[in-house]
Motif scaffolding. Structure first.
Motif, short mmCIF file in Angstrom:
data_model
loop_
_atom_site.label_atom_id
_atom_site.label_comp_id
_atom_site.label_asym_id
_atom_site.label_seq_id
_atom_site.Cartn_x
_atom_site.Cartn_y
_atom_site.Cartn_z
N TYR A 81 0.08 14.69 -11.98
CA TYR A 81 0.14 14.38 -10.55
C TYR A 81 1.13 15.29 -9.87
O TYR A 81 2.04 15.85 -10.48
CB TYR A 81 0.54 12.91 -10.34
N LEU A 82 0.94 15.44 -8.56
CA LEU A 82 1.88 16.19 -7.72
C LEU A 82 1.97 15.49 -6.38
O LEU A 82 0.93 15.19 -5.75
CB LEU A 82 1.40 17.64 -7.56
N ILE A 83 3.19 15.21 -5.95
CA ILE A 83 3.42 14.45 -4.72
C ILE A 83 4.18 15.32 -3.72
O ILE A 83 5.22 15.90 -4.05
CB ILE A 83 4.21 13.16 -4.99
N THR A 84 3.65 15.40 -2.50
CA THR A 84 4.34 16.12 -1.43
C THR A 84 4.47 15.22 -0.22
O THR A 84 3.83 14.16 -0.13
CB THR A 84 3.57 17.40 -1.02
N ARG A 85 5.30 15.62 0.69
CA ARG A 85 5.47 14.88 1.94
C ARG A 85 4.15 14.87 2.71
O ARG A 85 3.46 15.89 2.79
CB ARG A 85 6.55 15.54 2.78
N TYR A 86 3.79 13.73 3.28
CA TYR A 86 2.58 13.61 4.08
C TYR A 86 2.94 13.89 5.54
O TYR A 86 3.82 13.23 6.12
CB TYR A 86 1.97 12.22 3.94
N LEU A 87 2.27 14.87 6.13
CA LEU A 87 2.54 15.24 7.53
C LEU A 87 1.66 14.39 8.43
O LEU A 87 0.53 14.77 8.78
CB LEU A 87 2.27 16.74 7.73
N GLU A 88 2.16 13.23 8.79
CA GLU A 88 1.37 12.28 9.57
C GLU A 88 1.02 12.86 10.93
O GLU A 88 1.88 13.37 11.65
CB GLU A 88 2.13 10.97 9.75
N GLY A 89 -0.25 12.80 11.27
CA GLY A 89 -0.71 13.32 12.56
C GLY A 89 -1.07 14.79 12.54
O GLY A 89 -1.50 15.34 13.56
#
Length: 484
Positions: free
Chosen positions: A99-107
Protein backbone atom coordinates in the motif's frame (compact mmCIF):
# COMPACT_ATOMS: atom_id res chain seq x y z
CA UNK A 1 -6.51 -12.78 7.32
CA UNK A 2 -5.15 -12.63 3.78
CA UNK A 3 -6.10 -9.06 2.88
CA UNK A 4 -4.68 -9.20 -0.62
CA UNK A 5 -6.52 -12.38 -1.52
CA UNK A 6 -9.79 -10.83 -0.36
CA UNK A 7 -9.18 -7.64 -2.36
CA UNK A 8 -8.51 -9.72 -5.47
CA UNK A 9 -11.72 -11.70 -4.89
CA UNK A 10 -13.82 -8.51 -4.89
CA UNK A 11 -13.05 -8.05 -8.61
CA UNK A 12 -14.55 -4.86 -10.01
CA UNK A 13 -16.87 -4.30 -7.08
CA UNK A 14 -15.02 -3.97 -3.76
CA UNK A 15 -17.44 -2.77 -1.07
CA UNK A 16 -17.50 0.59 0.70
CA UNK A 17 -16.93 1.38 3.43
CA UNK A 18 -14.06 -1.09 3.75
CA UNK A 19 -11.56 -1.50 6.59
CA UNK A 20 -8.08 -2.53 5.50
CA UNK A 21 -5.76 -3.66 8.32
CA UNK A 22 -2.17 -2.43 8.11
CA UNK A 23 0.91 -3.35 10.14
CA UNK A 24 1.22 -2.66 13.89
CA UNK A 25 -2.55 -2.66 14.41
CA UNK A 26 -3.17 0.37 12.21
CA UNK A 27 -6.31 0.47 10.06
CA UNK A 28 -7.31 2.26 6.89
CA UNK A 29 -10.95 3.12 6.24
CA UNK A 30 -11.84 3.28 2.52
CA UNK A 31 -14.96 5.36 1.87
CA UNK A 32 -14.82 5.73 -1.92
CA UNK A 33 -13.13 3.91 -4.79
CA UNK A 34 -11.64 6.15 -7.46
CA UNK A 35 -10.13 3.59 -9.83
CA UNK A 36 -10.30 -0.18 -9.96
CA UNK A 37 -8.02 -2.45 -11.96
CA UNK A 38 -9.32 -5.88 -10.90
CA UNK A 39 -6.66 -8.11 -9.44
CA UNK A 40 -3.97 -5.46 -10.01
CA UNK A 41 -4.47 -2.12 -8.29
CA UNK A 42 -7.16 -0.31 -6.32
CA UNK A 43 -7.20 3.44 -5.76
CA UNK A 44 -9.51 5.01 -3.21
CA UNK A 45 -9.89 7.74 -0.64
CA UNK A 46 -10.68 7.43 3.03
CA UNK A 47 -9.37 8.05 6.51
CA UNK A 48 -6.12 7.05 8.22
CA UNK A 49 -4.96 8.29 11.62
CA UNK A 50 -7.58 11.04 11.54
CA UNK A 51 -6.48 12.35 8.15
CA UNK A 52 -8.26 12.37 4.82
CA UNK A 53 -6.00 10.31 2.53
CA UNK A 54 -5.65 8.78 -0.90
CA UNK A 55 -4.48 5.17 -0.95
CA UNK A 56 -3.15 2.87 -3.64
CA UNK A 57 -3.37 -0.85 -2.97
CA UNK A 58 -1.09 -3.04 -5.10
CA UNK A 59 -2.45 -6.59 -5.21
CA UNK A 60 -1.08 -8.21 -8.39
CA UNK A 61 1.58 -10.90 -8.46
CA UNK A 62 4.07 -8.16 -9.43
CA UNK A 63 2.81 -5.86 -6.65
CA UNK A 64 6.24 -5.21 -5.12
CA UNK A 65 7.69 -3.93 -8.41
CA UNK A 66 4.79 -1.54 -9.10
CA UNK A 67 4.69 -0.33 -5.49
CA UNK A 68 8.43 0.31 -5.50
CA UNK A 69 8.22 2.29 -8.75
CA UNK A 70 5.36 4.37 -7.35
CA UNK A 71 7.29 5.00 -4.15
CA UNK A 72 10.47 5.93 -6.01
CA UNK A 73 8.57 8.30 -8.30
CA UNK A 74 6.85 10.14 -5.44
CA UNK A 75 10.15 10.48 -3.58
CA UNK A 76 11.89 11.76 -6.73
CA UNK A 77 9.28 14.49 -7.18
CA UNK A 78 9.52 15.50 -3.53
CA UNK A 79 13.33 15.53 -3.58
CA UNK A 80 13.30 17.92 -6.55
CA UNK A 81 10.71 20.08 -4.76
CA UNK A 82 8.10 19.55 -7.46
CA UNK A 83 4.45 19.67 -6.50
CA UNK A 84 3.00 16.25 -5.69
CA UNK A 85 0.75 15.12 -2.81
CA UNK A 86 2.67 14.47 0.43
CA UNK A 87 3.68 10.86 1.06
CA UNK A 88 2.31 9.76 4.46
CA UNK A 89 3.00 6.03 4.65
CA UNK A 90 3.78 2.93 2.62
CA UNK A 91 4.42 -0.71 3.32
CA UNK A 92 3.28 -4.31 2.99
CA UNK A 93 -0.29 -5.58 3.37
CA UNK A 94 -0.97 -8.62 5.55
CA UNK A 95 -0.80 -11.73 3.41
CA UNK A 96 1.01 -10.07 0.50
CA UNK A 97 0.53 -6.94 -1.56
CA UNK A 98 1.55 -3.37 -0.74
CA UNK A 99 0.00 0.00 0.00
CA UNK A 100 0.94 3.64 -0.43
CA UNK A 101 -0.83 6.51 1.32
CA UNK A 102 -0.64 10.17 0.32
CA UNK A 103 -2.45 13.29 1.37
CA UNK A 104 -5.88 13.65 -0.26
CA UNK A 105 -6.30 17.02 -1.97
CA UNK A 106 -9.96 17.60 -1.22
CA UNK A 107 -11.70 19.58 -3.94
CA UNK A 108 -8.88 19.11 -6.47
CA UNK A 109 -9.81 18.77 -10.14
CA UNK A 110 -7.75 17.04 -12.76
CA UNK A 111 -6.88 18.82 -15.97
CA UNK A 112 -8.78 16.00 -17.69
CA UNK A 113 -11.96 17.09 -15.89
CA UNK A 114 -11.36 20.69 -16.90
CA UNK A 115 -10.67 19.58 -20.48
CA UNK A 116 -13.85 17.51 -20.72
CA UNK A 117 -15.89 20.45 -19.44
CA UNK A 118 -14.82 22.59 -22.40
CA UNK A 119 -17.34 22.96 -25.25
CA UNK A 120 -14.44 23.01 -27.72
CA UNK A 121 -11.05 21.34 -27.23
CA UNK A 122 -9.52 22.48 -30.51
CA UNK A 123 -6.51 24.84 -30.67
CA UNK A 124 -8.93 27.64 -31.54
CA UNK A 125 -10.26 27.68 -27.95
CA UNK A 126 -8.13 29.87 -25.62
CA UNK A 127 -9.22 27.79 -22.61
CA UNK A 128 -7.96 24.60 -24.26
CA UNK A 129 -4.69 26.31 -25.12
CA UNK A 130 -4.34 27.45 -21.50
CA UNK A 131 -4.63 23.85 -20.27
CA UNK A 132 -2.00 22.65 -22.74
CA UNK A 133 0.31 25.53 -21.76
CA UNK A 134 -0.07 24.63 -18.10
CA UNK A 135 1.03 21.05 -18.77
CA UNK A 136 3.99 22.24 -20.83
CA UNK A 137 5.16 24.45 -17.98
CA UNK A 138 4.94 21.46 -15.62
CA UNK A 139 6.91 19.33 -18.07
CA UNK A 140 9.55 22.03 -18.36
CA UNK A 141 10.05 21.88 -14.60
CA UNK A 142 10.24 18.09 -14.68
CA UNK A 143 12.76 18.05 -17.51
CA UNK A 144 14.85 20.77 -15.93
CA UNK A 145 15.20 18.60 -12.82
CA UNK A 146 16.12 15.45 -14.75
CA UNK A 147 12.73 13.71 -14.66
CA UNK A 148 10.10 12.65 -17.19
CA UNK A 149 6.50 11.39 -16.96
CA UNK A 150 5.81 8.41 -19.21
CA UNK A 151 1.99 8.39 -18.80
CA UNK A 152 1.22 11.89 -19.96
CA UNK A 153 -2.56 12.06 -19.95
CA UNK A 154 -4.32 15.09 -18.48
CA UNK A 155 -5.72 13.03 -15.60
CA UNK A 156 -2.24 12.89 -14.06
CA UNK A 157 -2.20 16.62 -13.34
CA UNK A 158 -4.33 18.00 -10.47
CA UNK A 159 -5.33 21.61 -9.89
CA UNK A 160 -5.56 22.46 -6.19
CA UNK A 161 -5.49 25.91 -4.60
CA UNK A 162 -4.08 27.51 -7.77
CA UNK A 163 -1.18 25.03 -7.92
CA UNK A 164 -0.64 22.16 -10.34
CA UNK A 165 0.26 18.81 -8.80
CA UNK A 166 1.87 15.91 -10.68
CA UNK A 167 0.57 12.47 -9.68
CA UNK A 168 1.21 8.82 -10.63
CA UNK A 169 4.72 8.26 -9.32
CA UNK A 170 4.81 4.90 -11.11
CA UNK A 171 5.29 6.80 -14.40
CA UNK A 172 8.05 9.11 -13.14
CA UNK A 173 11.41 8.23 -14.64
CA UNK A 174 14.70 9.56 -13.30
CA UNK A 175 17.27 10.37 -15.97
CA UNK A 176 19.67 12.87 -14.41
CA UNK A 177 18.17 14.06 -11.10
CA UNK A 178 18.98 17.72 -10.53
CA UNK A 179 20.30 18.20 -14.09
CA UNK A 180 18.33 18.91 -17.29
CA UNK A 181 17.56 15.89 -19.44
CA UNK A 182 18.98 15.66 -22.96
CA UNK A 183 17.29 17.27 -25.97
CA UNK A 184 16.43 13.83 -27.38
CA UNK A 185 14.81 12.75 -24.09
CA UNK A 186 12.85 16.02 -23.93
CA UNK A 187 11.69 15.70 -27.53
CA UNK A 188 10.51 12.13 -26.90
CA UNK A 189 8.60 13.07 -23.74
CA UNK A 190 7.01 16.15 -25.33
CA UNK A 191 5.96 14.01 -28.27
CA UNK A 192 4.27 11.57 -25.89
CA UNK A 193 2.24 14.44 -24.45
CA UNK A 194 1.14 15.90 -27.78
CA UNK A 195 0.23 12.38 -28.94
CA UNK A 196 -2.52 12.45 -26.28
CA UNK A 197 -4.18 15.30 -28.19
CA UNK A 198 -6.03 15.07 -31.49
CA UNK A 199 -3.95 15.64 -34.66
CA UNK A 200 -5.26 19.19 -35.07
CA UNK A 201 -2.82 20.22 -32.32
CA UNK A 202 0.25 19.01 -34.24
CA UNK A 203 0.49 22.23 -36.22
CA UNK A 204 0.57 24.21 -32.96
CA UNK A 205 3.52 22.40 -31.38
CA UNK A 206 6.26 24.92 -32.10
CA UNK A 207 4.10 27.85 -31.03
CA UNK A 208 2.98 26.11 -27.83
CA UNK A 209 6.58 25.32 -26.87
CA UNK A 210 7.21 29.00 -26.11
CA UNK A 211 5.85 28.38 -22.60
CA UNK A 212 8.05 25.32 -22.18
CA UNK A 213 11.19 27.13 -23.31
CA UNK A 214 10.51 30.04 -20.95
CA UNK A 215 11.20 27.63 -18.06
CA UNK A 216 13.63 25.16 -19.63
CA UNK A 217 15.80 26.40 -22.46
CA UNK A 218 18.87 24.38 -21.48
CA UNK A 219 18.66 22.15 -24.57
CA UNK A 220 17.84 23.04 -28.20
CA UNK A 221 14.77 21.07 -29.24
CA UNK A 222 14.40 19.48 -32.66
CA UNK A 223 10.81 19.87 -34.01
CA UNK A 224 11.27 16.89 -36.33
CA UNK A 225 12.18 14.64 -33.40
CA UNK A 226 9.11 15.85 -31.52
CA UNK A 227 6.85 15.11 -34.51
CA UNK A 228 8.36 11.64 -34.90
CA UNK A 229 7.62 10.98 -31.24
CA UNK A 230 4.07 12.29 -31.70
CA UNK A 231 3.48 9.96 -34.65
CA UNK A 232 4.90 6.88 -32.93
CA UNK A 233 3.14 7.68 -29.66
CA UNK A 234 -0.21 8.19 -31.35
CA UNK A 235 0.17 4.98 -33.35
CA UNK A 236 0.91 3.05 -30.14
CA UNK A 237 -2.06 4.64 -28.36
CA UNK A 238 -4.35 3.77 -31.27
CA UNK A 239 -3.26 0.11 -31.27
CA UNK A 240 -3.69 -0.05 -27.51
CA UNK A 241 -7.13 1.60 -27.64
CA UNK A 242 -8.46 -0.64 -30.40
CA UNK A 243 -7.15 -3.65 -28.51
CA UNK A 244 -9.10 -2.54 -25.45
CA UNK A 245 -12.28 -2.22 -27.54
CA UNK A 246 -12.46 -6.03 -27.78
CA UNK A 247 -11.29 -7.03 -24.30
CA UNK A 248 -12.66 -6.46 -20.82
CA UNK A 249 -11.08 -3.36 -19.28
CA UNK A 250 -11.91 -0.05 -17.63
CA UNK A 251 -13.43 1.44 -20.80
CA UNK A 252 -15.16 -1.62 -22.26
CA UNK A 253 -17.19 -4.47 -20.84
CA UNK A 254 -16.61 -7.66 -22.84
CA UNK A 255 -18.56 -10.87 -22.29
CA UNK A 256 -17.95 -14.01 -24.29
CA UNK A 257 -19.32 -17.55 -24.23
CA UNK A 258 -19.99 -20.37 -26.68
CA UNK A 259 -22.99 -18.57 -28.16
CA UNK A 260 -22.02 -14.93 -28.40
CA UNK A 261 -19.38 -12.22 -28.11
CA UNK A 262 -20.38 -8.82 -26.72
CA UNK A 263 -18.34 -5.64 -26.34
CA UNK A 264 -20.03 -2.53 -24.97
CA UNK A 265 -18.72 0.75 -23.67
CA UNK A 266 -18.73 0.27 -19.92
CA UNK A 267 -20.39 3.62 -19.31
CA UNK A 268 -23.36 2.45 -21.46
CA UNK A 269 -23.51 -1.20 -20.42
CA UNK A 270 -26.30 -0.81 -17.86
CA UNK A 271 -28.50 1.32 -20.11
CA UNK A 272 -28.13 -1.12 -23.03
CA UNK A 273 -28.61 -4.36 -21.06
CA UNK A 274 -32.23 -4.99 -22.15
CA UNK A 275 -31.58 -4.03 -25.75
CA UNK A 276 -28.54 -6.28 -26.08
CA UNK A 277 -30.33 -9.22 -24.46
CA UNK A 278 -32.79 -9.22 -27.39
CA UNK A 279 -31.23 -7.23 -30.25
CA UNK A 280 -33.77 -8.44 -32.82
CA UNK A 281 -36.76 -7.13 -30.87
CA UNK A 282 -36.59 -3.55 -32.27
CA UNK A 283 -36.78 -4.98 -35.81
CA UNK A 284 -40.00 -6.87 -35.07
CA UNK A 285 -42.01 -4.16 -33.35
CA UNK A 286 -41.71 -1.65 -36.20
CA UNK A 287 -40.62 -1.62 -39.84
CA UNK A 288 -36.90 -0.89 -40.23
CA UNK A 289 -36.84 2.87 -40.41
CA UNK A 290 -33.50 3.44 -42.13
CA UNK A 291 -32.59 0.47 -44.35
CA UNK A 292 -33.98 -2.95 -45.17
CA UNK A 293 -31.44 -4.68 -47.38
CA UNK A 294 -30.40 -8.25 -47.89
CA UNK A 295 -27.00 -8.16 -46.23
CA UNK A 296 -27.94 -5.68 -43.49
CA UNK A 297 -30.99 -4.19 -41.82
CA UNK A 298 -30.92 -0.86 -40.00
CA UNK A 299 -33.43 0.65 -37.61
CA UNK A 300 -33.68 3.55 -35.21
CA UNK A 301 -34.53 3.10 -31.53
CA UNK A 302 -35.48 5.51 -28.76
CA UNK A 303 -33.96 4.46 -25.44
CA UNK A 304 -34.72 6.69 -22.47
CA UNK A 305 -33.61 10.13 -23.69
CA UNK A 306 -31.31 8.84 -26.43
CA UNK A 307 -31.77 8.06 -30.10
CA UNK A 308 -29.80 5.03 -31.26
CA UNK A 309 -29.21 3.14 -34.48
CA UNK A 310 -29.01 -0.67 -34.63
CA UNK A 311 -27.49 -2.30 -37.67
CA UNK A 312 -28.00 -6.04 -38.04
CA UNK A 313 -25.66 -7.90 -40.36
CA UNK A 314 -27.65 -10.71 -41.91
CA UNK A 315 -26.60 -14.08 -43.29
CA UNK A 316 -28.35 -14.37 -46.65
CA UNK A 317 -27.61 -17.99 -47.47
CA UNK A 318 -25.45 -20.97 -46.68
CA UNK A 319 -22.95 -19.84 -49.30
CA UNK A 320 -22.85 -16.39 -47.68
CA UNK A 321 -22.23 -17.96 -44.27
CA UNK A 322 -19.44 -20.14 -45.64
CA UNK A 323 -17.69 -16.99 -46.86
CA UNK A 324 -18.12 -15.15 -43.56
CA UNK A 325 -18.08 -17.57 -40.60
CA UNK A 326 -14.29 -17.88 -40.20
CA UNK A 327 -13.41 -14.16 -40.06
CA UNK A 328 -14.44 -11.20 -37.92
CA UNK A 329 -17.93 -9.98 -38.76
CA UNK A 330 -18.66 -6.68 -40.48
CA UNK A 331 -20.03 -5.50 -37.13
CA UNK A 332 -16.62 -6.22 -35.55
CA UNK A 333 -14.89 -4.33 -38.36
CA UNK A 334 -17.29 -1.36 -38.14
CA UNK A 335 -16.95 -1.29 -34.34
CA UNK A 336 -13.17 -0.90 -34.58
CA UNK A 337 -13.44 1.49 -37.54
CA UNK A 338 -15.77 3.79 -35.61
CA UNK A 339 -13.44 3.92 -32.63
CA UNK A 340 -10.49 4.47 -34.98
CA UNK A 341 -12.13 7.53 -36.55
CA UNK A 342 -13.20 9.01 -33.24
CA UNK A 343 -9.70 8.52 -31.84
CA UNK A 344 -8.42 10.68 -34.71
CA UNK A 345 -11.20 13.25 -34.18
CA UNK A 346 -12.90 12.38 -37.47
CA UNK A 347 -16.65 12.73 -37.03
CA UNK A 348 -18.66 9.51 -36.94
CA UNK A 349 -21.56 8.44 -34.68
CA UNK A 350 -20.32 7.06 -31.37
CA UNK A 351 -20.08 3.22 -31.41
CA UNK A 352 -21.79 1.96 -28.25
CA UNK A 353 -21.92 -1.83 -28.55
CA UNK A 354 -21.09 -4.75 -30.85
CA UNK A 355 -22.59 -8.22 -30.61
CA UNK A 356 -21.75 -11.37 -32.57
CA UNK A 357 -23.90 -14.49 -32.53
CA UNK A 358 -21.58 -17.50 -32.49
CA UNK A 359 -21.41 -21.24 -32.38
CA UNK A 360 -18.08 -21.74 -30.68
CA UNK A 361 -15.49 -20.13 -33.01
CA UNK A 362 -17.98 -19.82 -35.89
CA UNK A 363 -19.63 -16.45 -36.41
CA UNK A 364 -23.22 -16.01 -37.50
CA UNK A 365 -25.30 -12.81 -37.46
CA UNK A 366 -24.00 -9.68 -35.77
CA UNK A 367 -25.29 -6.33 -34.51
CA UNK A 368 -23.78 -2.88 -34.11
CA UNK A 369 -25.30 -0.16 -31.90
CA UNK A 370 -24.31 3.47 -32.40
CA UNK A 371 -25.59 6.89 -31.49
CA UNK A 372 -27.98 8.43 -34.02
CA UNK A 373 -26.72 11.33 -36.13
CA UNK A 374 -29.66 13.57 -37.15
CA UNK A 375 -27.93 15.18 -40.12
CA UNK A 376 -28.74 15.53 -43.81
CA UNK A 377 -26.72 13.45 -46.21
CA UNK A 378 -24.70 15.00 -49.00
CA UNK A 379 -27.16 13.84 -51.66
CA UNK A 380 -29.91 15.77 -49.87
CA UNK A 381 -27.79 18.91 -49.71
CA UNK A 382 -26.91 18.84 -53.42
CA UNK A 383 -29.55 18.21 -56.12
CA UNK A 384 -29.31 14.95 -58.06
CA UNK A 385 -28.40 16.88 -61.20
CA UNK A 386 -25.47 18.54 -59.37
CA UNK A 387 -26.64 21.94 -60.60
CA UNK A 388 -25.41 23.80 -57.51
CA UNK A 389 -22.81 23.50 -54.80
CA UNK A 390 -23.25 23.20 -51.02
CA UNK A 391 -22.65 26.34 -48.96
CA UNK A 392 -19.13 27.70 -48.57
CA UNK A 393 -19.09 26.40 -44.98
CA UNK A 394 -20.07 22.93 -46.20
CA UNK A 395 -17.53 22.99 -49.03
CA UNK A 396 -14.78 23.81 -46.53
CA UNK A 397 -15.96 21.09 -44.14
CA UNK A 398 -16.12 18.46 -46.90
CA UNK A 399 -12.58 19.20 -48.02
CA UNK A 400 -11.44 19.18 -44.38
CA UNK A 401 -12.92 15.68 -43.95
CA UNK A 402 -11.08 14.30 -46.96
CA UNK A 403 -7.88 16.06 -45.90
CA UNK A 404 -8.10 14.20 -42.58
CA UNK A 405 -8.68 10.88 -44.35
CA UNK A 406 -5.79 11.56 -46.70
CA UNK A 407 -3.46 12.52 -43.84
CA UNK A 408 -4.12 9.25 -42.03
CA UNK A 409 -4.33 7.17 -45.23
CA UNK A 410 -7.85 5.95 -44.49
CA UNK A 411 -10.25 4.87 -47.22
CA UNK A 412 -14.00 4.62 -46.66
CA UNK A 413 -14.65 1.94 -49.28
CA UNK A 414 -18.22 3.02 -50.14
CA UNK A 415 -18.05 6.76 -50.65
CA UNK A 416 -21.67 7.41 -51.59
CA UNK A 417 -23.16 10.79 -50.76
CA UNK A 418 -25.69 9.04 -48.50
CA UNK A 419 -22.83 7.90 -46.25
CA UNK A 420 -21.69 11.47 -45.57
CA UNK A 421 -23.93 13.41 -43.17
CA UNK A 422 -23.93 17.14 -42.43
CA UNK A 423 -24.50 17.88 -38.73
CA UNK A 424 -23.14 20.25 -36.07
CA UNK A 425 -21.03 22.18 -38.55
CA UNK A 426 -19.09 19.24 -40.02
CA UNK A 427 -19.50 16.13 -42.13
CA UNK A 428 -19.87 12.74 -40.45
CA UNK A 429 -18.98 9.37 -41.97
CA UNK A 430 -21.35 6.43 -41.54
CA UNK A 431 -21.50 2.85 -42.88
CA UNK A 432 -17.90 1.93 -42.11
CA UNK A 433 -18.08 -1.74 -43.14
CA UNK A 434 -15.37 -1.35 -45.78
CA UNK A 435 -13.20 1.28 -44.11
CA UNK A 436 -9.50 0.55 -44.16
CA UNK A 437 -6.35 2.15 -42.75
CA UNK A 438 -3.54 1.58 -45.23
CA UNK A 439 0.08 0.91 -44.38
CA UNK A 440 1.47 0.92 -47.92
CA UNK A 441 1.34 4.10 -50.05
CA UNK A 442 0.43 2.17 -53.22
CA UNK A 443 -2.54 0.50 -51.52
CA UNK A 444 -3.68 3.84 -50.11
CA UNK A 445 -3.43 5.63 -53.47
CA UNK A 446 -5.53 2.98 -55.19
CA UNK A 447 -8.17 3.13 -52.46
CA UNK A 448 -8.18 6.96 -52.52
CA UNK A 449 -8.75 6.92 -56.27
CA UNK A 450 -11.74 4.59 -55.83
CA UNK A 451 -13.23 6.70 -53.03
CA UNK A 452 -12.71 9.89 -55.05
CA UNK A 453 -14.29 8.42 -58.16
CA UNK A 454 -17.26 6.99 -56.21
CA UNK A 455 -17.97 10.35 -54.57
CA UNK A 456 -17.87 12.21 -57.89
CA UNK A 457 -20.20 9.63 -59.51
CA UNK A 458 -23.01 10.75 -57.21
CA UNK A 459 -23.65 13.50 -59.78
CA UNK A 460 -23.51 13.74 -63.59
CA UNK A 461 -19.96 14.04 -64.93
CA UNK A 462 -20.48 17.51 -66.44
CA UNK A 463 -22.44 18.92 -63.50
CA UNK A 464 -21.24 21.82 -61.37
CA UNK A 465 -20.83 19.59 -58.30
CA UNK A 466 -18.84 16.90 -60.13
CA UNK A 467 -16.59 19.47 -61.75
CA UNK A 468 -15.93 21.17 -58.41
CA UNK A 469 -15.01 17.85 -56.78
CA UNK A 470 -12.73 16.97 -59.72
CA UNK A 471 -10.88 20.21 -59.19
CA UNK A 472 -10.93 20.35 -55.36
CA UNK A 473 -10.01 16.76 -54.45
CA UNK A 474 -6.39 15.72 -55.07
CA UNK A 475 -6.10 13.20 -57.89
CA UNK A 476 -3.34 10.93 -56.63
CA UNK A 477 -3.86 8.61 -59.56
CA UNK A 478 -2.37 11.22 -61.90
CA UNK A 479 1.09 10.19 -60.72
CA UNK A 480 0.43 6.49 -60.21
CA UNK A 481 -1.34 5.43 -63.37
CA UNK A 482 -4.55 4.68 -61.47
CA UNK A 483 -7.75 5.62 -63.23
CA UNK A 484 -9.81 7.91 -60.99
Amino acid sequence: MNVTRQLVAYGRKPPTPLTVPLEAGSELQITQWLRILPGKRLVGCGEWQGQLVLVKLFIASAARRHWQRELNGVKALREQQLQTPELLASGALPGGGFYLITRYLEGARSLQQNWQALPDTSPANPDARAIVQRVLRALAQLHRHGLTQSDLHLGNFLCWQDDLYIIDGDAIQQHSPGEPITAAEAAHNLGLFFAQLVPAWDEQVELMLIDYLSLNSERALNPEQIQQSIDSGRAWRLRDYLGKAVRDCTLFSVRQNWWRFLSVQRKDSKALTTLLAAPDEPFTRQPPALKDGGSSTVTRVSLADRELVIKRYNIKSLAHWLRRFWRPSRAWHSWLAGHHLRFLDIATPEPLAMLESRFGPFRRRAWLVTAFCPGQDLCELVPADGSCLPSLEQQSALLALFTQLQRHQISHGDCKGTNILWAEGCFWLIDLDAMQAHQRPASWQQAWARDRARLIRNWPADSQMACWLEQALPNLSADTGIRG
